[in-house]
Design an enzyme around this catalytic site. Structure first.
Site, mmCIF file in Angstrom:
data_model
loop_
_atom_site.group_PDB
_atom_site.id
_atom_site.type_symbol
_atom_site.label_atom_id
_atom_site.label_comp_id
_atom_site.label_asym_id
_atom_site.label_seq_id
_atom_site.Cartn_x
_atom_site.Cartn_y
_atom_site.Cartn_z
ATOM 1 N N GLY A 13 -15.855 -8.000 1.403
ATOM 2 C CA GLY A 13 -15.109 -9.266 1.429
ATOM 3 C C GLY A 13 -15.476 -10.174 2.581
ATOM 4 N N SER A 15 -17.385 -13.204 2.210
ATOM 5 C CA SER A 15 -17.847 -14.541 1.799
ATOM 6 C C SER A 15 -17.042 -15.628 2.501
ATOM 7 C CB SER A 15 -17.713 -14.706 0.281
ATOM 8 O OG SER A 15 -16.442 -14.267 -0.146
ATOM 9 N N ARG A 16 -15.881 -15.261 3.037
ATOM 10 C CA ARG A 16 -15.025 -16.235 3.735
ATOM 11 C C ARG A 16 -14.023 -15.475 4.603
ATOM 12 N NH1 ARG A 16 -10.557 -16.547 -0.069
ATOM 13 N NH2 ARG A 16 -11.211 -15.423 -1.927
ATOM 14 N N ASP A 64 -17.128 -5.417 -6.966
ATOM 15 C CA ASP A 64 -15.662 -5.301 -6.948
ATOM 16 C C ASP A 64 -15.282 -4.011 -6.222
ATOM 17 O OD1 ASP A 64 -12.984 -5.145 -7.401
ATOM 18 O OD2 ASP A 64 -13.133 -5.031 -9.601
ATOM 19 N N TYR A 156 1.853 -5.812 -1.036
ATOM 20 C CA TYR A 156 0.884 -5.959 0.058
ATOM 21 C C TYR A 156 1.212 -4.994 1.205
ATOM 22 C CZ TYR A 156 -1.918 -8.458 3.605
ATOM 23 O OH TYR A 156 -2.813 -8.801 4.589
ATOM 24 N N ALA A 158 2.929 -2.242 1.099
ATOM 25 C CA ALA A 158 2.692 -0.848 0.679
ATOM 26 C C ALA A 158 1.204 -0.523 0.740
ATOM 27 C CB ALA A 158 3.235 -0.631 -0.736
ATOM 28 N N LYS A 160 -1.023 -1.872 2.679
ATOM 29 C CA LYS A 160 -1.491 -1.849 4.067
ATOM 30 C C LYS A 160 -0.943 -0.634 4.823
ATOM 31 C CE LYS A 160 -4.093 -5.495 3.839
ATOM 32 N NZ LYS A 160 -5.543 -5.340 3.926
ATOM 33 N N ILE A 189 -3.612 -14.450 11.411
ATOM 34 C CA ILE A 189 -4.969 -14.937 11.707
ATOM 35 C C ILE A 189 -5.221 -16.164 10.837
ATOM 36 C CG2 ILE A 189 -7.433 -14.344 11.758
ATOM 37 C CD1 ILE A 189 -5.687 -12.566 13.614
HETATM 38 P P1 NAP Z 1 -9.583 -14.266 2.394
HETATM 39 O O1 NAP Z 1 -9.938 -15.441 3.248
HETATM 40 O O2 NAP Z 1 -8.762 -14.502 1.167
HETATM 41 O O3 NAP Z 1 -10.966 -13.523 1.973
HETATM 42 C C1 NAP Z 1 -10.915 -12.385 1.162
HETATM 43 C C2 NAP Z 1 -12.312 -11.831 0.993
HETATM 44 O O4 NAP Z 1 -12.228 -10.639 0.196
HETATM 45 C C3 NAP Z 1 -13.255 -12.771 0.247
HETATM 46 O O5 NAP Z 1 -14.562 -12.605 0.744
HETATM 47 C C4 NAP Z 1 -13.176 -12.258 -1.193
HETATM 48 O O6 NAP Z 1 -14.324 -12.560 -1.975
HETATM 49 C C5 NAP Z 1 -13.086 -10.774 -0.936
HETATM 50 N N1 NAP Z 1 -12.519 -10.013 -2.046
HETATM 51 C C6 NAP Z 1 -11.344 -10.195 -2.689
HETATM 52 N N2 NAP Z 1 -11.200 -9.285 -3.660
HETATM 53 C C7 NAP Z 1 -12.309 -8.492 -3.628
HETATM 54 C C8 NAP Z 1 -12.768 -7.392 -4.384
HETATM 55 N N3 NAP Z 1 -12.040 -6.885 -5.386
HETATM 56 N N4 NAP Z 1 -13.971 -6.850 -4.082
HETATM 57 C C9 NAP Z 1 -14.733 -7.347 -3.077
HETATM 58 N N5 NAP Z 1 -14.351 -8.393 -2.328
HETATM 59 C C10 NAP Z 1 -13.162 -8.962 -2.612
HETATM 60 O O7 NAP Z 1 -8.795 -13.152 3.228
HETATM 61 P P2 NAP Z 1 -8.649 -12.958 4.827
HETATM 62 O O8 NAP Z 1 -7.482 -13.727 5.298
HETATM 63 O O9 NAP Z 1 -9.950 -13.159 5.456
HETATM 64 O O10 NAP Z 1 -8.247 -11.417 4.903
HETATM 65 C C11 NAP Z 1 -9.224 -10.388 5.069
HETATM 66 C C12 NAP Z 1 -8.494 -9.073 5.279
HETATM 67 O O11 NAP Z 1 -7.655 -9.167 6.421
HETATM 68 C C13 NAP Z 1 -7.599 -8.685 4.121
HETATM 69 O O12 NAP Z 1 -7.653 -7.300 3.925
HETATM 70 C C14 NAP Z 1 -6.226 -9.112 4.594
HETATM 71 O O13 NAP Z 1 -5.219 -8.364 3.987
HETATM 72 C C15 NAP Z 1 -6.325 -8.808 6.076
HETATM 73 N N6 NAP Z 1 -5.391 -9.553 6.904
HETATM 74 C C16 NAP Z 1 -5.432 -10.917 6.975
HETATM 75 C C17 NAP Z 1 -4.523 -11.573 7.806
HETATM 76 C C18 NAP Z 1 -4.550 -13.050 7.963
HETATM 77 O O14 NAP Z 1 -3.694 -13.566 8.713
HETATM 78 N N7 NAP Z 1 -5.469 -13.778 7.367
HETATM 79 C C19 NAP Z 1 -3.569 -10.849 8.530
HETATM 80 C C20 NAP Z 1 -3.559 -9.461 8.417
HETATM 81 C C21 NAP Z 1 -4.481 -8.825 7.620
HETATM 82 P P3 NAP Z 1 -14.393 -13.926 -2.878
HETATM 83 O O15 NAP Z 1 -14.622 -15.061 -1.891
HETATM 84 O O16 NAP Z 1 -15.566 -13.713 -3.760
HETATM 85 O O17 NAP Z 1 -13.089 -14.037 -3.589
#
Ligand code: NAP
Length: 248
Positions: A13, A15-16, A64, A156, A158, A160, A189
């Site tokens: 994951g 890509s962003r 996936d 979510y 559960a 985590k 974040i």
């Molecule tokens: P995000 O911006 O929504 O990015 C999610 C990434 O996961 C994207 O690259 C997406 O790919 C990829 N993805 C989604 N489903 C997938 C799958 N089935 N197989 C492979 N890749 C997949 O999320 P984020 O905010 O960066 O969060 C990243 C991680 O940090 C997550 O586990 C999230 O729970 C955790 N987290 C985030 C925060 C926060 O504040 N942002 C806080 C605590 C924990 P596509 O672009 O192709 O969809």
């Protein structure tokens, strides 16, 4: 200065969001980067080019993480292409937030499969190579919500919380093979995932943070770099909160 010149890092994951920020940061420290994504083909291709322009080896894979067979194929491909996998970062994650009363079975399953089952899929496949090498670091990106719980995020939270139990179990199982497994629990974040929240909700979150700001992807990346390196050689089974003190 910390360098990761000799490390091959596989991150899901990227890509962003956090994954992309972490991958870019690790690449700048010299690591070779294999990263995955679900749907964002154009973003991933552009990111792969950006990483390669840094002079390191990098490749993006559409795969996936929730799919067991696909994860096994992916890990085999990465190991063949890069020759080894030193670090696995299980970062791919989604939210499908709603109150329990309204939560569908599909919303539950999708979040548990993408966030938790993915960690099992990827760890099982990658640990095979790490066991042969008698070395490895597995880093699971969980969330402070997995520690505290959160109304509207039962699925979510559960998933985590499950990652934290998984992390401790893998640390116990694979420690004797010199494979470490730790979790990072980010707080708030600032990424596309949190951009979806309205401004009032964001302001309320920030009030509860002792450091009075949201975190950046670099804040998380610093912790991933530490856990990827020999600086953390005696640390396993731990969850490190990267949350500005929001959860203690
Ligand atoms: P995000 O911006 O929504 O990015 C999610 C990434 O996961 C994207 O690259 C997406 O790919 C990829 N993805 C989604 N489903 C997938 C799958 N089935 N197989 C492979 N890749 C997949 O999320 P984020 O905010 O960066 O969060 C990243 C991680 O940090 C997550 O586990 C999230 O729970 C955790 N987290 C985030 C925060 C926060 O504040 N942002 C806080 C605590 C924990 P596509 O672009 O192709 O969809």
């Amino acid at each position: 200065m910390l360098t990761l010149n000799d490390k091959t890092i596989l991150i899901t994951g990227a890509s962003r969001g956090i994954g992309k920020g972490v991958a870019l940061y690790l690449a700048k420290l010299g690591a070779s980067i294999a990263f995955t994504y679900a749907n964002s083909v154009e973003k991933a291709n552009a990111f792969e080019a950006e990483l390669n322009a840094l002079g390191i080896k990098a490749k993006g894979y559409q795969s996936d993480a929730a799919n067991f067979a696909a994860s096994e194929i992916l890990v085999d491909e990465v190991a063949k292409e890069f020759g080894k996998i030193d670090v696995l970062v299980n970062n791919a994650g989604i939210t499908r937030d709603t109150l329990l009363m309204r939560m569908s079975e599909a919303q539950w399953d999708e979040v548990l499969d993408t966030n938790l089952k993915s960690a099992f899929n990827m760890t099982k496949a990658a640990s095979k190579y790490m066991m042969k090498a008698r070395s490895g670091s597995i880093i699971n990106i969980t969330s402070v919500v997995g520690i505290t719980g959160n109304a509207g995020q039962a699925n979510y939270a559960a998933s985590k919380a499950g990652m934290i139990g998984f992390t401790k179990s893998i640390a116990k199982e694979l420690g004797s093979r010199n494979i470490r497994c730790n979790a990072i629990a980010p707080g708030f974040i600032e990424t596309e995932m949190t951009d979806a929240l309205n401004e009032d909700v964001k302001a309320e979150w920030i009030k509860t943070i002792p450091l009075k700001r949201g975190g950046s992807t670099v804040d998380v990346a610093n912790c991933v770099a530490f856990l990827s390196s020999e600086l953390s050689a005696y640390i396993t089974g731990q969850t490190i909160n990267v949350c500005g003190g929001m959860v203690m």
